[in-house]
Design a protein around this motif. Structure first.
Motif, PDB file in Angstrom:
ATOM      1  N   SER A  11       0.803  -1.216   0.000  1.00  0.00           N
ATOM      2  CA  SER A  11       0.000   0.000   0.000  1.00  0.00           C
ATOM      3  C   SER A  11       0.841   1.273   0.000  1.00  0.00           C
ATOM      4  CB  SER A  11      -0.920   0.011   1.224  1.00  0.00           C
ATOM      5  OG  SER A  11      -0.160   0.015   2.417  1.00  0.00           O
ATOM      6  N   THR A  12       2.151   1.139  -0.069  1.00  0.00           N
ATOM      7  CA  THR A  12       3.040   2.291   0.023  1.00  0.00           C
ATOM      8  C   THR A  12       3.203   2.978  -1.326  1.00  0.00           C
ATOM      9  OG1 THR A  12       4.291   1.171   1.765  1.00  0.00           O
ATOM     10  CG2 THR A  12       5.346   3.054   0.707  1.00  0.00           C
ATOM     11  N   VAL A  13       3.095   4.302  -1.326  1.00  0.00           N
ATOM     12  CA  VAL A  13       3.392   5.100  -2.512  1.00  0.00           C
ATOM     13  C   VAL A  13       4.837   5.589  -2.402  1.00  0.00           C
ATOM     14  CG1 VAL A  13       2.824   7.173  -3.832  1.00  0.00           C
ATOM     15  CG2 VAL A  13       0.996   5.825  -2.763  1.00  0.00           C
ATOM     16  N   LEU A  14       5.603   5.384  -3.459  1.00  0.00           N
ATOM     17  CA  LEU A  14       6.988   5.835  -3.499  1.00  0.00           C
ATOM     18  C   LEU A  14       7.077   6.985  -4.502  1.00  0.00           C
ATOM     19  CD1 LEU A  14       8.742   2.345  -3.762  1.00  0.00           C
ATOM     20  CD2 LEU A  14       8.038   3.565  -1.704  1.00  0.00           C
ATOM     21  N   SER A  88       5.909  -1.531 -12.769  1.00  0.00           N
ATOM     22  CA  SER A  88       7.024  -2.356 -12.308  1.00  0.00           C
ATOM     23  C   SER A  88       6.587  -3.025 -11.008  1.00  0.00           C
ATOM     24  CB  SER A  88       8.284  -1.517 -12.088  1.00  0.00           C
ATOM     25  OG  SER A  88       9.418  -2.341 -11.868  1.00  0.00           O
ATOM     26  N   SER A  89       7.237  -4.129 -10.655  1.00  0.00           N
ATOM     27  CA  SER A  89       6.760  -4.922  -9.514  1.00  0.00           C
ATOM     28  C   SER A  89       7.913  -5.460  -8.675  1.00  0.00           C
ATOM     29  CB  SER A  89       5.950  -6.136 -10.008  1.00  0.00           C
ATOM     30  OG  SER A  89       4.831  -5.761 -10.757  1.00  0.00           O
ATOM     31  N   TYR A  90       7.609  -5.699  -7.393  1.00  0.00           N
ATOM     32  CA  TYR A  90       8.363  -6.630  -6.578  1.00  0.00           C
ATOM     33  C   TYR A  90       7.697  -7.999  -6.745  1.00  0.00           C
ATOM     34  CZ  TYR A  90      10.392  -2.845  -3.624  1.00  0.00           C
ATOM     35  OH  TYR A  90      11.051  -1.753  -3.141  1.00  0.00           O
ATOM     36  N   GLY A  91       8.508  -9.033  -6.865  1.00  0.00           N
ATOM     37  CA  GLY A  91       7.975 -10.379  -6.935  1.00  0.00           C
ATOM     38  C   GLY A  91       8.931 -11.370  -6.306  1.00  0.00           C
ATOM     39  N   ASN A  92       8.530 -12.640  -6.314  1.00  0.00           N
ATOM     40  CA  ASN A  92       9.338 -13.693  -5.685  1.00  0.00           C
ATOM     41  C   ASN A  92       9.820 -13.248  -4.311  1.00  0.00           C
ATOM     42  OD1 ASN A  92       9.110 -15.573  -7.845  1.00  0.00           O
ATOM     43  ND2 ASN A  92      10.650 -14.428  -8.988  1.00  0.00           N
ATOM     44  N   LEU A  93       8.865 -12.796  -3.509  1.00  0.00           N
ATOM     45  CA  LEU A  93       9.179 -12.260  -2.185  1.00  0.00           C
ATOM     46  C   LEU A  93       9.540 -13.395  -1.234  1.00  0.00           C
ATOM     47  CD1 LEU A  93       6.083  -9.905  -2.081  1.00  0.00           C
ATOM     48  CD2 LEU A  93       8.438  -9.160  -2.424  1.00  0.00           C
ATOM     49  N   ALA A  94      10.800 -13.446  -0.854  1.00  0.00           N
ATOM     50  CA  ALA A  94      11.282 -14.462   0.081  1.00  0.00           C
ATOM     51  C   ALA A  94      11.750 -13.744   1.339  1.00  0.00           C
ATOM     52  CB  ALA A  94      12.410 -15.286  -0.553  1.00  0.00           C
ATOM     53  N   GLU A  95      10.777 -13.296   2.133  1.00  0.00           N
ATOM     54  CA  GLU A  95      11.093 -12.435   3.273  1.00  0.00           C
ATOM     55  C   GLU A  95      11.997 -13.137   4.279  1.00  0.00           C
ATOM     56  OE1 GLU A  95       8.793  -9.505   6.443  1.00  0.00           O
ATOM     57  OE2 GLU A  95       7.650 -10.633   4.954  1.00  0.00           O
ATOM     58  N   LYS A 121      13.945   2.307 -10.708  1.00  0.00           N
ATOM     59  CA  LYS A 121      14.827   1.345 -10.053  1.00  0.00           C
ATOM     60  C   LYS A 121      15.401   1.937  -8.765  1.00  0.00           C
ATOM     61  CE  LYS A 121      14.670  -2.017 -13.143  1.00  0.00           C
ATOM     62  NZ  LYS A 121      13.711  -1.439 -14.103  1.00  0.00           N
ATOM     63  N   TYR A 122      15.733   3.220  -8.794  1.00  0.00           N
ATOM     64  CA  TYR A 122      16.269   3.851  -7.590  1.00  0.00           C
ATOM     65  C   TYR A 122      15.269   3.777  -6.437  1.00  0.00           C
ATOM     66  CZ  TYR A 122      17.802   7.374  -4.314  1.00  0.00           C
ATOM     67  OH  TYR A 122      18.178   8.014  -3.162  1.00  0.00           O
ATOM     68  N   LEU A 123      14.027   4.148  -6.698  1.00  0.00           N
ATOM     69  CA  LEU A 123      13.024   4.130  -5.635  1.00  0.00           C
ATOM     70  C   LEU A 123      12.761   2.715  -5.126  1.00  0.00           C
ATOM     71  CD1 LEU A 123      10.379   6.720  -6.896  1.00  0.00           C
ATOM     72  CD2 LEU A 123      11.941   6.972  -4.963  1.00  0.00           C
ATOM     73  N   LEU A 124      12.677   1.754  -6.039  1.00  0.00           N
ATOM     74  CA  LEU A 124      12.403   0.385  -5.625  1.00  0.00           C
ATOM     75  C   LEU A 124      13.569  -0.216  -4.849  1.00  0.00           C
ATOM     76  CD1 LEU A 124      10.583  -0.980  -8.799  1.00  0.00           C
ATOM     77  CD2 LEU A 124       9.555  -0.443  -6.572  1.00  0.00           C
ATOM     78  N   LEU A 125      14.783   0.040  -5.290  1.00  0.00           N
ATOM     79  CA  LEU A 125      15.957  -0.455  -4.566  1.00  0.00           C
ATOM     80  C   LEU A 125      16.061   0.206  -3.198  1.00  0.00           C
ATOM     81  CD1 LEU A 125      18.532  -0.543  -7.499  1.00  0.00           C
ATOM     82  CD2 LEU A 125      17.938  -2.509  -6.074  1.00  0.00           C
ATOM     83  N   HIS A 127      13.706   1.488  -1.326  1.00  0.00           N
ATOM     84  CA  HIS A 127      12.665   0.972  -0.436  1.00  0.00           C
ATOM     85  C   HIS A 127      12.994  -0.449   0.017  1.00  0.00           C
ATOM     86  CE1 HIS A 127       8.644   0.939   1.278  1.00  0.00           C
ATOM     87  NE2 HIS A 127       8.449  -0.251   0.756  1.00  0.00           N
ATOM     88  N   ALA A 128      13.508  -1.258  -0.909  1.00  0.00           N
ATOM     89  CA  ALA A 128      13.831  -2.645  -0.564  1.00  0.00           C
ATOM     90  C   ALA A 128      14.894  -2.725   0.524  1.00  0.00           C
ATOM     91  CB  ALA A 128      14.281  -3.406  -1.806  1.00  0.00           C
TER      92      ALA A 128
END
Length: 205
Positions: A11-14, A88-95, A121-125, A127-128
């Motif tokens: 639910s997060t907006v970046l 764009s997506s996050y996937g294969n989430l192996a927390e 990519k900058y925002l997603l990286l 945040h990750a």
């Protein structure tokens, strides 16, 4: 410090001054449809979008994957124009293993080559690593996709190896998938590289 489960990030907006990434919603269907009918987008995707039926099946899958937690799907908005640019997506989430994948990424023709991909990519990286606490972020692409491979190298991802005959593609070919990654220990230098490039060009590439 305890962290919220990764699923809460759905639910997060970046955002930064260049792009906004918001969770996919039904209201994104028509803005995405307007930019989706470009064959270049789908050359290396595992599915094709050639007509309205294809697009609706594709978009319905985005909604379903996001709702189920299989992926965290974000819609890319170009803040310069206010227009939806792609997704764009996050996937294969192996927390439990501290690992996730960034992928399923595409931009409409008018938004390619303008720095949007780098800022996404900058925002997603960021945040990750900084919010979710990931230890490893991985990417995969078709070994034939020279543009994507060059882009991953430019953002500082490390090429790892090829998994042969990884999955079927439309038309009957089996894709060899090539993997790249960024590790937590590498993120500061990757971040600096992305920021320096942005300052030098005003946007990125």
């Amino acid at each position: 410090m305890s962290r919220a489960p990764w699923s809460h990030s759905a639910s997060t907006v970046l955002r930064n001054e260049h792009v906004e990434l918001h969770p996919v919603a039904e209201t994104d269907r028509e803005p995405l449809r307007r930019i989706a009918f470009d064959p270049q987008i789908w050359t290396y995707f595992v599915s094709r979008v050639e007509n309205d039926h294809d697009f609706d099946a594709f978009f319905d899958a985005l909604l379903a994957d996001h709702a189920s937690g299989r992926r965290v799907v974000r819609i890319v908005v170009d803040r310069g124009t206010g227009q939806v640019a792609g997704s764009s997506s996050y996937g294969n989430l192996a927390e439990a293993d501290g690992r996730l994948e960034i992928g399923w990424s595409w931009l409409g023709a008018d938004f390619r080559g303008k720095g949007i991909n780098r800022w996404v990519k900058y925002l997603l990286l960021s945040h990750a690593f900084e919010v979710l606490g990931a230890e490893r972020v991985e990417f995969k692409t078709d070994v034939l996709n020279d543009r994507a491979r060059a882009g991953l190298s430019k953002i500082g991802a490390t090429q790892e190896g090829v998994l042969r005959s990884f999955n079927p593609m439309p038309g009957g070919r089996r894709r060899d998938a090539i993997f790249y990654s960024v590790l937590r220990s590498e993120w500061p230098s990757v971040e600096d590289q992305l920021r320096r490039f942005g300052r030098a060009t005003g946007s990125g590439t």
